[in-house]
Design an enzyme around this catalytic site. Structure first.
Site, mmCIF file in Angstrom:
data_model
loop_
_atom_site.group_PDB
_atom_site.id
_atom_site.type_symbol
_atom_site.label_atom_id
_atom_site.label_comp_id
_atom_site.label_asym_id
_atom_site.label_seq_id
_atom_site.Cartn_x
_atom_site.Cartn_y
_atom_site.Cartn_z
ATOM 1 N N SER A 61 0.829 -1.209 0.000
ATOM 2 C CA SER A 61 0.000 0.000 0.000
ATOM 3 C C SER A 61 0.861 1.256 0.000
ATOM 4 O O SER A 61 0.380 2.337 -0.301
ATOM 5 C CB SER A 61 -0.871 0.055 1.255
ATOM 6 O OG SER A 61 -1.532 -1.148 1.469
ATOM 7 N N HIS A 83 -1.627 -3.282 -6.753
ATOM 8 C CA HIS A 83 -2.290 -2.930 -5.498
ATOM 9 C C HIS A 83 -3.761 -3.320 -5.583
ATOM 10 O O HIS A 83 -4.591 -2.582 -6.104
ATOM 11 C CB HIS A 83 -2.112 -1.425 -5.247
ATOM 12 C CG HIS A 83 -2.608 -0.963 -3.919
ATOM 13 N ND1 HIS A 83 -2.981 0.334 -3.672
ATOM 14 C CD2 HIS A 83 -2.784 -1.629 -2.755
ATOM 15 C CE1 HIS A 83 -3.372 0.442 -2.415
ATOM 16 N NE2 HIS A 83 -3.273 -0.728 -1.845
ATOM 17 N N GLU A 92 -4.739 -1.065 -8.699
ATOM 18 C CA GLU A 92 -3.899 0.116 -8.958
ATOM 19 C C GLU A 92 -2.524 -0.429 -9.361
ATOM 20 O O GLU A 92 -1.843 -1.068 -8.567
ATOM 21 C CB GLU A 92 -3.811 0.965 -7.678
ATOM 22 C CG GLU A 92 -3.158 2.309 -7.850
ATOM 23 C CD GLU A 92 -3.179 3.139 -6.557
ATOM 24 O OE1 GLU A 92 -3.070 2.571 -5.451
ATOM 25 O OE2 GLU A 92 -3.291 4.372 -6.657
ATOM 26 N N ASN A 143 -4.352 5.838 -1.690
ATOM 27 C CA ASN A 143 -4.218 6.252 -0.293
ATOM 28 C C ASN A 143 -3.856 7.728 -0.146
ATOM 29 O O ASN A 143 -4.143 8.334 0.880
ATOM 30 C CB ASN A 143 -3.195 5.370 0.416
ATOM 31 C CG ASN A 143 -3.812 4.030 0.770
ATOM 32 O OD1 ASN A 143 -4.930 3.984 1.294
ATOM 33 N ND2 ASN A 143 -3.131 2.939 0.464
#
Ligand code: NAD
Length: 280
Positions: free
Chosen positions: A117, A138, A150, A188
């Site tokens: 992440s 991801h 991702e 994120n």
């Protein structure tokens, strides 16, 4: 590609193995103990049973998917795979060690992907002699349900690797979206400041948690409010990612709310401990 290996059989790893197997891949799932691997296989079976109940998977497809998953406790078992997805805990040192070993035990043409992440894909690639074949994949939690992957392109990742992983993601029934390697990637970097700001609203007494979540659900059409989502992700994970954004991007706009630090210090980590912004 028809053969994949997944390293780490926790929450994400078992989901990734599930999706590979359901898409017809032979899968080698690696973790540090037989017990953990048994738990992972049980979790995959339970999740596939749920799909059978819902009618999105038939029993024969479930059984053959489960048959395609082999388990191992030694990283050398990944040598038969064409792509390896690493999903061990979010610790840069551990991940770097694993990439170093994977580079030794797999043939040079194998693509090494990380589900990280926040760890730099470029840094993981630098542990190998094939940085052009290292990439971020991801996946989102829960993996069998969520549509997005991702795709994170490291500094040295080649066009060919990006193309192959983009196609692989589609073969898994997912939608790949490509970004460059940067702290928190896009998902994120955008999500965590929103969660942090919602926590600041609680901290400053602007509104109660329920009201904040209701505003974001009804007003912004979010399926889940930011505080309920933070509880689901784990407040320790949210703090960890905010700390990475803050230190690596060097901007105080990513400073974690003191209330989040307090919740984590208290062990109120969200759903997994039964208490976070809500009680479970
Ligand atoms: P987890 O703790 O549930 O699982 C990690 C697994 O890796 C454990 O089973 C552990 O035994 C195993 N492991 C540890 N060292 C190992 C080694 N040397 N070799 C093989 N296996 C080893 O963690 P998780 O939540 O599945 O997260 C895994 C990765 O996915 C992390 O990088 C995390 O940031 C990322 N991620 C997590 C989420 C999420 O919502 N949980 C979402 C997206 C990405």
């Amino acid at each position: 590609m028809t053969r994949a290996a997944v390293v780490g059989a926790g929450t994400m790893g078992n989901g990734v193995a599930h999706v590979f197997a359901q898409s017809g891949f032979e899968v080698i799932l690696v973790d540090v103990s037989e017990d953990l691997l048994e738990n992972a296989l049980a979790a995959i079976k339970k999740n596939m049973d749920r799909q059978v109940k819902k009618g999105s998977l038939d029993e024969a497809a479930r059984d053959s998917a489960l048959d395609r998953i082999q388990v191992a406790t030694d990283l050398s078992a990944t040598s038969a795979a064409e792509v390896v997805v690493e999903a061990v805990p979010e610790n840069q040192e551990v991940k770097e060690r694993i990439f170093h070993t994977l580079d030794e035990v797999t043939p040079a043409g194998v693509i090494l992907a990380s589900n990280t992440s926040s760890v730099s894909i470029t840094a993981l690639a630098a542990q190998t002699g094939r940085p052009e074949r290292v990439i971020g994949m991801h996946f989102m939690n829960p993996v069998p349900v969520m549509q997005l992957i991702e795709i994170v392109r490291g500094l040295a990742t080649s066009d060919e690797t990006v193309e192959r992983i983009t196609q692989l993601s589609r073969d898994l029934g997912k939608t790949p979206v490509l970004v460059r390697d940067s702290p928190g990637f896009v998902s994120n970097r955008v999500l965590m400041p929103m969660i942090n700001e919602a926590i600041f609203c609680v901290h400053e007494g602007v509104a109660e948690a329920e009201a904040i979540d209701e505003i974001m659900k009804l007003g912004m059409n979010h399926p889940i409010g930011p505080l309920a989502l933070a509880d689901l992700i784990g407040l320790d994970t949210c703090l960890f990612i905010l700390n990475v954004l803050h230190s690596d991007l060097g901007d105080d706009k990513y400073r974690a709310c003191p209330l989040l630090r307090n919740y984590v210090a208290a062990g109120w980590l969200g759903r997994k401990t039964g208490r976070g912004f809500y009680t479970y």
